[in-house]
Scaffold this active site. Structure first.
Site, PDB file in Angstrom:
ATOM      1  N   TYR A 167     -24.782 -44.811  14.945  1.00  0.00           N
ATOM      2  CA  TYR A 167     -23.655 -45.747  15.010  1.00  0.00           C
ATOM      3  C   TYR A 167     -23.538 -46.312  16.431  1.00  0.00           C
ATOM      4  CZ  TYR A 167     -18.962 -47.624  14.141  1.00  0.00           C
ATOM      5  OH  TYR A 167     -17.873 -48.452  14.000  1.00  0.00           O
ATOM      6  N   SER A 191     -17.514 -52.343  18.384  1.00  0.00           N
ATOM      7  CA  SER A 191     -16.814 -51.049  18.349  1.00  0.00           C
ATOM      8  C   SER A 191     -16.534 -50.609  19.786  1.00  0.00           C
ATOM      9  CB  SER A 191     -17.733 -50.028  17.666  1.00  0.00           C
ATOM     10  OG  SER A 191     -17.305 -48.704  17.890  1.00  0.00           O
TER      11      SER A 191
END
Ligand code: NAP
Length: 250
Positions: A155, A142
């Protein structure tokens, strides 16, 4: 298709292949010639249709990756159907949003379990089957493998951890013929980013920062996935490749 990107005769195990980025990657790998084993909780009907349209075989393995319990069974079922696993894509992932001051243990554990712990232990289980003939492992990282983000503590921890684990596994397994790399998608229009896209201010700010001038589509990741899954990347180890419309360059 022939040449260094050809995946004919290969078997790819893709987690979270029923929707979004995992679906886009599974369809791209099938388009390059790979048969697909798709792991998800939800039904992967659209992915199954697209893989069949590419002329490749498809297996659905229903599993919840919040815990490690299904990992051995996922590998066994895939081997029972196809006899081998050449490519593993650790794509399944989840996100919880809350201010760091209020972030709960449940939101921490739920995200770390799927995004990091299961990805590591599935890699371990699959790598044991790859030791004789080699293989390719692709982790879906990410922008938050590089940046901090806001309101997504678990996350960010999971995706930063996944980038680190990608490099650790590359160090340990490169000499065993297993390539471990990651793709770091920028901002893609999927379920994962629905809350962001529904927030007018965040959505506008994000779009304004993307040099390409648009959110990514899952099919935008197909080229990088086929590259990392194929012989074209045989000397690429431990890389985290951004596919982000230029986000990190800004
Ligand atoms: P998505 O549409 O929400 O897809 C998430 C996928 O993960 C679904 O297939 C889902 O399967 C699976 N999954 C979630 N929890 C699971 C669990 N407990 N067990 C098994 N499967 C589970 O979002 P997406 O954007 O395509 O996300 C795919 C990956 O890309 C994630 O790792 C995400 O972090 C990463 N990513 C996304 C973006 C973005 O902008 N969208 C950017 C960077 C990275 P079910 O539907 O069956 O639950």
């Amino acid at each position: 298709m022939t040449g260094p990107f050809d995946l004919s005769g290969k078997v790819a195990l893709v987690t979270g292949a029923n929707t979004g980025i995992g679906q886009g990657i599974a369809v791209a790998l099938a388009g390059a010639g790979a048969d697909i084993a798709a792991v998800s909780r939800g039904a992967p009907d659209d992915t199954a249709r697209a893989v069949a349209a590419a002329g490749r075989a498809f297996l659905h393995v229903a599993a919840d990756l919040t815990t490690m319990a299904p990992i051995a069974g996922i590998v066994e079922r895939t081997l029972a159907r196809f006899g081998r696993i050449d490519i593993l894509v650790n794509n399944a992932g989840t996100i919880r949003r809350a201010d760091a001051l209020d972030f709960s243990e449940e939101d921490w554990d739920a995200v770390m379990g799927v995004n990091l712990k299961s990805a590591f232990f599935l890699s371990q289980a699959v790598a044991k089957t790859m030791l004789l003939s080699g293989g390719k492992i692709i982790n879906i990282a990410s922008m938050l493998s590089f940046q901090g983000g806001i309101r997504v503590a678990s996350y960010t921890a999971s995706k930063s951890g996944l980038a680190g684990i990608t490099k650790l596994l590359a160090n340990e397994w490169a000499a065993k013929g297993i390539n471990v790399n990651a793709i770091a998608p920028g901002y893609f229009a999927t379920n994962n980013t629905e809350a962001l896209r529904n927030d007018e201010t965040r959505s506008r700010d994000i779009l304004a920062r993307i040099p390409a001038g648009r959110w990514g589509k899952p099919s935008d990741l197909g080229g990088a996935a086929v590259f990392l899954a194929s012989a074209a990347s045989d000397y690429v180890h431990g890389a985290v490749i951004p596919v982000d419309g230029g986000w990190l360059a800004r």
